[in-house]
Design an enzyme around this catalytic site. Structure first.
Site, mmCIF file in Angstrom:
data_model
loop_
_atom_site.group_PDB
_atom_site.id
_atom_site.type_symbol
_atom_site.label_atom_id
_atom_site.label_comp_id
_atom_site.label_asym_id
_atom_site.label_seq_id
_atom_site.Cartn_x
_atom_site.Cartn_y
_atom_site.Cartn_z
ATOM 1 N N VAL A 1 -15.643 14.595 12.137
ATOM 2 C CA VAL A 1 -14.468 13.895 12.269
ATOM 3 C C VAL A 1 -14.188 12.514 12.064
ATOM 4 O O VAL A 1 -13.103 11.862 11.465
ATOM 5 C CB VAL A 1 -13.990 14.329 14.033
ATOM 6 C CG1 VAL A 1 -12.600 13.417 14.418
ATOM 7 C CG2 VAL A 1 -13.706 15.646 14.190
ATOM 8 N N GLU B 1 -16.206 -3.024 16.527
ATOM 9 C CA GLU B 1 -17.132 -3.747 17.635
ATOM 10 C C GLU B 1 -18.363 -3.045 17.632
ATOM 11 O O GLU B 1 -18.431 -2.013 18.081
ATOM 12 C CB GLU B 1 -16.239 -3.956 19.141
ATOM 13 C CG GLU B 1 -16.698 -4.738 20.071
ATOM 14 C CD GLU B 1 -18.096 -4.247 20.880
ATOM 15 O OE1 GLU B 1 -19.102 -4.619 20.521
ATOM 16 O OE2 GLU B 1 -17.466 -3.402 21.691
ATOM 17 N N LYS C 1 -10.589 9.753 18.430
ATOM 18 C CA LYS C 1 -11.920 10.665 18.641
ATOM 19 C C LYS C 1 -12.749 9.947 19.632
ATOM 20 O O LYS C 1 -13.425 8.747 19.158
ATOM 21 C CB LYS C 1 -12.756 10.757 17.133
ATOM 22 C CG LYS C 1 -13.861 11.791 17.094
ATOM 23 C CD LYS C 1 -15.018 11.408 16.211
ATOM 24 C CE LYS C 1 -15.868 10.260 16.563
ATOM 25 N NZ LYS C 1 -16.850 10.941 17.797
ATOM 26 N N GLU D 1 -31.535 -3.971 18.714
ATOM 27 C CA GLU D 1 -30.739 -3.531 20.019
ATOM 28 C C GLU D 1 -31.522 -2.257 20.585
ATOM 29 O O GLU D 1 -31.444 -1.248 19.998
ATOM 30 C CB GLU D 1 -29.481 -3.344 19.730
ATOM 31 C CG GLU D 1 -28.546 -3.109 20.814
ATOM 32 C CD GLU D 1 -27.075 -2.914 20.581
ATOM 33 O OE1 GLU D 1 -26.067 -3.250 21.340
ATOM 34 O OE2 GLU D 1 -26.593 -2.406 19.287
#
Length: 472
Positions: free
Chosen positions: A206, A245, A170, A378
């Site tokens: 999905v 990650e 995906k 972030e």
């Protein structure tokens, strides 16, 4: 505009069950460049069934057969390199120079390294009287992001195919174009039916269906920590392997003996590269307090050299990848101003003279306190926080005072000093004196930056199970 409404399932381009259409927006022009369909659970079930059916035969192929397959894939990738670069440029806004010299080569590098690992990997070894076997884990669901689409796609697909796994991919619904070209490359290379499948879609549709599917043996996810937590929770009930990650807020420690002009320039451009949309970007620059003013002056000079038209590739950046990301970056800049961070370059709004596209001013905050949001969250945009410190011990404490632990950077003219700092950082990676990442070495992080490793032999082994045969 191009309609790309089919999915690649069981060796063919097929019409999805879903009819929910999503526009793909070029972030430079804000124009629709393609339309895709967002898949649903039935589309996922179809793709997983194909991958499951293909696993028995593909997992039994020899390393030599998979070596030949990877060689054909690499040949096709090289022939389609310009089409891939153009797709990355359109789907997520990377300057063409960066797409050609970084995005596309990164993907090629992972394919080549998976091939080299496969050529020499010992799938079976003796341990006393026992035979230890490394076998493909099974059907892998791969969920990839929009910021480095080819890099993240290939560093998952290449080792998965190399060891004999089958795959349902995906890609990000915001940047699916390069993934669809990659599917064409694999099809032309003769990847067996059902071994590689692509279903477009969003996370709730999905992504969740893949994560919780009982016939998916492993999920490899790259994206935000928030989304990674959701993936892990969805996968928990079926006790599948989850490799992630996730986010980062990497500290770049400049020691008092660093070559400041070089180190600051490298740090600023590293933060701004790919429009700041790299999970391992050096977004916190930690500098000795006595050198703070000098560092700020150099950093502002470098930021002023950034261009948005690719006329100077070394300092060119594109837009951030989508409107949602643009708005998030603007909000975080506003929040930093409200918290009292000193704005020395950039700020809110588009760059001067830019009226179209999700372009963000190269922004630098100085005199940042470690507790400020700009030092902790972030941003995923071209925004740098410069933080002064009074001792090396304090610099290490500030660097480690983060929920993230993906990467770190240390610069010193004394390599032993740099090495000593590197050993103290609670991060999965450390760059010494501006050294680039090494695709043979493991890529991944500590803490909320994820688990598992990608790249090279470490990434290869994420897709293997271990079997002990006693009394062999």
């Amino acid at each position: 505009m191009t309609d790309l409404l089919d999915f690649y399932i069981d060796g063919a381009w097929v019409r999805p069950d879903s009819q929910v259409i999503e526009a793909v927006i070029d972030p430079s022009s804000e124009q629709v460049v393609a339309r895709i369909i967002l898949g649903n659970e039935r589309d996922v079930n179809r793709a997983v069934a194909a991958a499951k059916a293909a696993f028995a035969s593909f997992s039994a192929t020899t390393p030599e057969q998979r070596i030949e397959l990877l060689e054909r894939i690499i040949d096709g990738y090289q022939r389609r390199s310009e089409a891939l670069a153009l797709a990355v440029h359109q789907e997520m806004g990377a300057p063409l120079s960066l797409a050609r010299t970084a995005h596309v080569p990164a993907g090629l590098g992972h394919l080549v390294r998976a091939l080299e690992v496969l050529k020499h990997y010992p799938f079976e070894t003796m341990l006393g009287s026992s035979r230890v076997m490394r076998e493909p884990i099974g059907v892998c669901g791969l969920i990839t992001p929009w910021n480095w689409p080819l890099n993240q796609l290939t560093c998952k697909v290449a080792p998965a195919l190399a060891v004999g796994c089958t795959v349902v991919l995906k890609p990000s619904e915001r940047a699916p174009l390069s993934a669809l070209i990659f599917a064409e490359i694999l099809h032309e290379a003769g990847v067996p039916q059902g071994v590689f499948n692509v279903v477009n879609g969003d996370g709730p549709g999905v992504g969740t269906a893949l994560s919780q599917h009982a016939d998916i043996d492993m999920i490899s996810f790259t994206g935000s920590t928030r989304a990674g937590i959701a993936v892990a929770k969805a996968a928990a009930d079926t006790v599948k392997r989850v490799a992630q990650e996730l986010g980062g807020k990497s500290a770049n420690i400049l020691l008092d003996d660093a070559d400041l002009p070089s180190a600051v320039r490298h740090g600023v451009l590293g933060c701004m590269r790919n429009s700041g949309q790299s999970c391992n970007a050096p977004t916190r620059m930690l500098v000795p307090r006595a050198l703070h003013a000098q560092v700020v002056a150099i950093a502002c000079e470098v930021a002023a050299q950034v261009c948005f038209d690719d006329s100077r590739p070394a300092t060119a950046i594109g837009p951030v990848a989508n409107a949602m990301q643009f708005n998030r970056v603007q909000q975080l800049i506003e929040q930093a101003l409200c918290e009292g961070a000193l704005l020395v370059a950039g700020g809110t709004g588009r760059p001067d003279g830019v009226t179209t596209g999700f372009y963000v001013k190269p922004t630098i905050f100085a005199d940042v306190e470690p507790h400020m949001s700009i030092a902790r969250e972030e941003v995923f945009g071209p925004v740098l926080a410069i933080i002064p410190y009074d001792s090396e011990e304090q610099a290490v404490r500030i660097a480690n005072d983060s929920v993230y632990g993906l990467s770190g950077y240390v610069t010193s003219s004394d390599r032993e000093r740099a090495r000593a700092i590197a050993r103290q950082l609670r991060t999965g990676m450390v760059h010494l004196n501006g050294c680039k990442a090494d695709q043979d070495a493991p890529f991944g992080g500590y803490k909320q930056s994820g688990n598992g490793r990608e790249w090279g032999v470490f990434g290869f082994e994420e897709y293997l199970e271990t079997k002990s045969v006693f009394g062999y």
